[in-house]
Design an enzyme around this catalytic site. Structure first.
Site, PDB file in Angstrom:
ATOM      1  N   ILE A  31      12.440  15.573 -56.497  1.00 49.88           N
ATOM      2  CA  ILE A  31      11.207  15.789 -55.741  1.00 49.88           C
ATOM      3  C   ILE A  31      11.083  14.811 -54.564  1.00 49.88           C
ATOM      4  CG2 ILE A  31       9.641  14.232 -57.003  1.00 49.88           C
ATOM      5  CD1 ILE A  31       7.709  16.637 -57.233  1.00 49.88           C
ATOM      6  N   GLN A  94      15.782   2.709 -64.003  1.00 50.52           N
ATOM      7  CA  GLN A  94      15.422   4.023 -64.544  1.00 50.52           C
ATOM      8  C   GLN A  94      13.907   4.135 -64.653  1.00 50.52           C
ATOM      9  OE1 GLN A  94      17.026   4.935 -68.432  1.00 50.52           O
ATOM     10  NE2 GLN A  94      16.256   7.036 -68.370  1.00 50.52           N
ATOM     11  N   HIS A 100      19.419  11.325 -67.121  1.00 46.39           N
ATOM     12  CA  HIS A 100      19.764  12.238 -66.015  1.00 46.39           C
ATOM     13  C   HIS A 100      20.806  11.563 -65.135  1.00 46.39           C
ATOM     14  CE1 HIS A 100      16.282   9.782 -64.925  1.00 46.39           C
ATOM     15  NE2 HIS A 100      16.770   9.728 -63.700  1.00 46.39           N
TER      16      HIS A 100
HETATM   17  P1  AMP Z   1      15.351   7.311 -62.173  1.00 41.74           P
HETATM   18  O1  AMP Z   1      14.767   6.195 -61.377  1.00 41.74           O
HETATM   19  O2  AMP Z   1      16.831   7.258 -62.299  1.00 41.74           O
HETATM   20  O3  AMP Z   1      14.641   7.480 -63.513  1.00 41.74           O
HETATM   21  O4  AMP Z   1      15.076   8.621 -61.319  1.00 41.74           O
HETATM   22  C1  AMP Z   1      13.994   9.476 -61.530  1.00 41.74           C
HETATM   23  C2  AMP Z   1      14.042  10.489 -60.431  1.00 41.74           C
HETATM   24  O5  AMP Z   1      13.211  11.579 -60.806  1.00 41.74           O
HETATM   25  C3  AMP Z   1      13.514   9.976 -59.085  1.00 41.74           C
HETATM   26  O6  AMP Z   1      14.544  10.133 -58.103  1.00 41.74           O
HETATM   27  C4  AMP Z   1      12.304  10.861 -58.817  1.00 41.74           C
HETATM   28  O7  AMP Z   1      12.154  11.185 -57.453  1.00 41.74           O
HETATM   29  C5  AMP Z   1      12.610  12.077 -59.663  1.00 41.74           C
HETATM   30  N1  AMP Z   1      11.436  12.831 -60.093  1.00 41.74           N
HETATM   31  C6  AMP Z   1      10.304  12.346 -60.646  1.00 41.74           C
HETATM   32  N2  AMP Z   1       9.457  13.350 -60.945  1.00 41.74           N
HETATM   33  C7  AMP Z   1      10.094  14.500 -60.585  1.00 41.74           C
HETATM   34  C8  AMP Z   1       9.740  15.880 -60.647  1.00 41.74           C
HETATM   35  N3  AMP Z   1       8.558  16.289 -61.122  1.00 41.74           N
HETATM   36  N4  AMP Z   1      10.631  16.791 -60.181  1.00 41.74           N
HETATM   37  C9  AMP Z   1      11.827  16.383 -59.675  1.00 41.74           C
HETATM   38  N5  AMP Z   1      12.220  15.099 -59.604  1.00 41.74           N
HETATM   39  C10 AMP Z   1      11.349  14.173 -60.057  1.00 41.74           C
END
Ligand code: AMP
Ligand code: ZN
Length: 114
Positions: A31, A94, A100
Site C-alpha cells: 500500500i 518488521q 512476508h
Molecule cells: P514490514 O515492515 O516488513 O512489516 O512491512 C510491512 C509492509 O506492509 C509495509 O511495506 C507496509 O506499507 C505494508 N502494508 C501495511 N498495510 C498494508 C495493507 N493494508 N495493504 C498492503 N500493504 C500494507
C-alpha cells in the site's frame, strides 16, 4: 488471526490488491510502495515472523521464495533484477507481524541494506 491485518486481507474482510494466489500463498501490492514494483508475498497461514519458523516450514518457505521469483518474472523484473527482503522482528524493522517477503524492483536499488 482476527486482529492481523494481512489475515484480514487474505480472508477478504478488508481490500487488498491481489497479484497472485494459490493454496498456500498470496501476493498483494504494498500500500506504500518503496519502488515502482513493490509486492508482498505471504503464506495464507498466520505465522508471525521468520523467527517463528523451523524445519516444519521448510517447504512453505521454499514455496514463498519460488512464488516471489515467479511474480517478479510476471511483473517484468527478471531481466533488470529485483530484491527479495524479509524484515524479522523489532530491530529487523518488521511492522506487520504476519511473515512476508518484500519483492522490490523497477528502479536501481541502493547497495546498502541498513
Ligand atoms: P514490514 O515492515 O516488513 O512489516 O512491512 C510491512 C509492509 O506492509 C509495509 O511495506 C507496509 O506499507 C505494508 N502494508 C501495511 N498495510 C498494508 C495493507 N493494508 N495493504 C498492503 N500493504 C500494507
Ligand atoms: Zn496473519
Amino acid at each position: 488471526m482476527a486482529d492481523c491485518i494481512f489475515c484480514r486481507i487474505i480472508a477478504g474482510k478488508i481490500p487488498g490488491d491481489f497479484v497472485y494466489q494459490d493454496d498456500r500463498a498470496v501476493v498483494i501490492r504494498d500500500i506504500n510502495p518503496q519502488a515502482p514494483k513493490h509486492l508482498l508475498v505471504m503464506p495464507k497461514e498466520h505465522i508471525a515472523s521468520l523467527v517463528q519458523t523451523g524445519s516444519g516450514q521448510r517447504d512453505l518457505l521454499g514455496h514463498l521464495i519460488h512464488v516471489a521469483n515467479e511474480v517478479a518474472r510476471s511483473e517484468g523484473l527478471s531481466e533488470r533484477g529485483y530484491r527479495v527482503a524479509v524484515n524479522c522482528g523489532r530491530e529487523g524493522g518488521q511492522l506487520v507481524p504476519h511473515i512476508h517477503f518484500h519483492v522490490l524492483g523497477g528502479r536501481q536499488l541502493s547497495g546498502s541494506l541498513g
